[in-house]
Enzyme design. Structure first.
Site, mmCIF file in Angstrom:
data_model
loop_
_atom_site.group_PDB
_atom_site.id
_atom_site.type_symbol
_atom_site.label_atom_id
_atom_site.label_comp_id
_atom_site.label_asym_id
_atom_site.label_seq_id
_atom_site.Cartn_x
_atom_site.Cartn_y
_atom_site.Cartn_z
ATOM 1 N N GLU A 87 2.868 6.220 -5.528
ATOM 2 C CA GLU A 87 4.403 5.846 -4.821
ATOM 3 C C GLU A 87 4.806 4.433 -5.255
ATOM 4 O O GLU A 87 3.891 3.384 -5.572
ATOM 5 C CB GLU A 87 4.488 5.958 -3.318
ATOM 6 C CG GLU A 87 4.178 7.254 -2.918
ATOM 7 C CD GLU A 87 3.922 7.440 -1.350
ATOM 8 O OE1 GLU A 87 4.592 8.304 -0.777
ATOM 9 O OE2 GLU A 87 2.821 6.936 -0.792
ATOM 10 N N CYS A 100 7.491 -3.040 -5.290
ATOM 11 C CA CYS A 100 6.055 -2.829 -4.792
ATOM 12 C C CYS A 100 5.323 -1.853 -5.658
ATOM 13 O O CYS A 100 5.588 -0.605 -5.233
ATOM 14 C CB CYS A 100 6.164 -2.638 -3.317
ATOM 15 S SG CYS A 100 4.614 -2.470 -2.546
ATOM 16 N N CYS A 107 -7.211 4.891 -3.064
ATOM 17 C CA CYS A 107 -7.833 3.484 -2.854
ATOM 18 C C CYS A 107 -9.289 3.791 -2.412
ATOM 19 O O CYS A 107 -9.659 4.596 -1.416
ATOM 20 C CB CYS A 107 -7.174 2.518 -2.036
ATOM 21 S SG CYS A 107 -7.819 0.932 -2.085
ATOM 22 N N CYS A 111 -9.954 0.469 4.257
ATOM 23 C CA CYS A 111 -9.593 -0.279 5.294
ATOM 24 C C CYS A 111 -9.235 0.747 6.175
ATOM 25 O O CYS A 111 -8.443 1.475 6.051
ATOM 26 C CB CYS A 111 -8.489 -1.190 4.839
ATOM 27 S SG CYS A 111 -9.105 -2.268 3.398
ATOM 28 N N CYS A 114 -5.192 1.486 7.171
ATOM 29 C CA CYS A 114 -4.267 1.806 5.848
ATOM 30 C C CYS A 114 -4.253 3.339 5.562
ATOM 31 O O CYS A 114 -5.232 3.911 5.419
ATOM 32 C CB CYS A 114 -4.828 0.769 4.619
ATOM 33 S SG CYS A 114 -3.954 1.119 3.101
ATOM 34 N N CYS A 329 4.362 -1.101 4.405
ATOM 35 C CA CYS A 329 3.337 -1.804 3.985
ATOM 36 C C CYS A 329 2.172 -0.714 4.642
ATOM 37 O O CYS A 329 1.980 -0.489 5.734
ATOM 38 C CB CYS A 329 2.983 -2.979 4.496
ATOM 39 S SG CYS A 329 3.235 -4.313 3.422
#
Ligand code: SAH
Length: 363
Positions: A87, A100, A107, A111, A114, A329
């Site tokens: 994205e 962004c 990933c 975390c 996230c 975010c």
């Protein structure tokens, strides 16, 4: 790896070996200044245009796109050639327009809070796949009568875990798309050796470090890579970066209700930020499906910010852009791919050409 933006000039020259030599500069200009797909380069003979369009298919095909904030925020969901999904978000502000971008499909940093981390790692993006996201955002900006000014590596993925390709994208974005290095920001979870490596690069980009905790005990839990590169190691790499580059460092801090938002947390963060002359970006946590916490309430956010400011730390409160389209975010997670939601969650874009045709959005 065969997209138009993965090619260097030499590669393009080889592709155009049977053409007059001025074609190389012409096509290169079309790609980077015109932001055009080869199929749209009407200044090329039609046969060549078709051949190039076939040889250099778009790396990104649009699966969906949605807008929020009265048109000021746009998110794209792309399929890559092998079906991996990423994205990109474009945000228009009064004085700038920021893309962004994603640096990896998924990933591996894990975390806890996230959404991308929760969905796991698929693969590294090539530099062309990164550059093409910027090209798409730049085209969109141009169509809206704006100019893309900033790029932040805060989409999916950990940029310093894909160092070479990210850096090659950065040099292309700077040198060919013409964005100033001061307007490019690499955001890292804290890969200390990568930060040291950045310090040796010629281009002085901005460095953002996703700190979120000022003690190893808490950071180990929120950001597992901290076990490998604990705060002492990370902060000394940051100090090295500052000394080498003289760029401002910023710390990202997602305020999580009851986890990292106390007065003690603020004081510990203030201590670190002052030592490094760092700027602090606060953002209330955006809730994600796999993490049972919410963002700190506004009163806590403002007293946390106030406490930092009282000690002289420069603080910005980040607005939650795109929350309603999961573009905020930490919310980028390719929901279509994960099967948690159907593609209809993204408003279909009638102008989307898909992979099949040369269209205005994919390149
Ligand atoms: N891997 C890089 C860049 C991607 S994340 C990094 O860690 O910096 C971009 C920013 O969003 C990081 O600061 C990240 O910690 C933050 N973030 C992740 N999930 C979030 C969430 N749910 N709410 C608010 N911020 C989040």
């Amino acid at each position: 790896m065969s997209g138009a933006y993965d090619l260097d000039r030499q590669g393009l020259a080889e592709l155009l070996a049977d053409q007059p030599s001025y074609r190389v500069a012409q096509v290169w200009r079309g790609l980077y200044r015109g932001l055009r797909r080869p199929g749209e380069m009407t200044d090329l003979p039609p046969g060549l245009r078709d051949r190039l369009e076939e040889a250099l298919p778009p790396a990104l095909s649009q699966l969906g796109s949605s807008v929020a904030d009265g048109g000021d925020t746009r998110k794209w969901l792309w399929a890559l050639a092998d079906g991996a999904r990423v994205e990109t978000v474009l945000m228009h502000y009064r004085d700038r327009s920021t893309a962004c971008v994603s640096s990896q499909a998924g990933c591996a940093m894990d975390c806890s809070f996230c959404a991308t981390g929760q969905s796991g790692f698929s693969r590294q993006l090539s530099s062309g796949e990164i550059v093409e996201q910027v090209v798409a955002a730049s085209r969109e900006s141009r169509e809206a009568g704006r100019r893309l000014t900033n790029v932040v590596f805060m989409g999916m993925g950990e940029p310093l875990a894909n160092y070479d390709r990210v850096w090659s994208a950065v040099t292309r974005i700077h040198g060919e798309l013409g964005l100033s290095a001061r307007h490019l920001t690499i955001s890292t979870v804290g890969i200390a050796p990568g930060v040291r490596r950045l310090a040796g690069e010629a281009l002085p980009v901005n460095l953002a470090v996703s700190l979120h905790a000022a003690s190893d005990e808490l950071r180990d839990r929120l950001v597992p890579i901290n076990r490998r590169y604990p705060l002492g190691t990370l902060l000394s790499a940051c100090r090295h970066y500052l000394a080498a580059k003289g760029r401002r460092l910023s710390f990202e801090w997602a305020l999580i209700d009851g986890v990292n938002d106390t007065a003690d947390d603020a004081d510990a963060l203030a201590g670190i930020a002052r030592q490094l002359g760092a700027h602090v970006n606060l953002i209330p946590l955006n809730p994600t499906p796999g993490y049972p916490r919410i963002g700190s309430p506004p009163s806590v956010v403002s007293s946390f910010a106030g406490r930092l400011r009282a000690t002289g730390v420069n603080v910005t409160l980040r607005r939650n852009r795109g929350t309603d389209i999961d573009a905020a975010c930490g919310q980028l997670a390719s929901r279509v791919a994960s099967g948690r939601a159907g593609p209809d969650q993204l408003a279909p874009d009638p102008t989307a050409p898909g992979r099949a045709g040369p269209g205005p959005t994919a390149g």
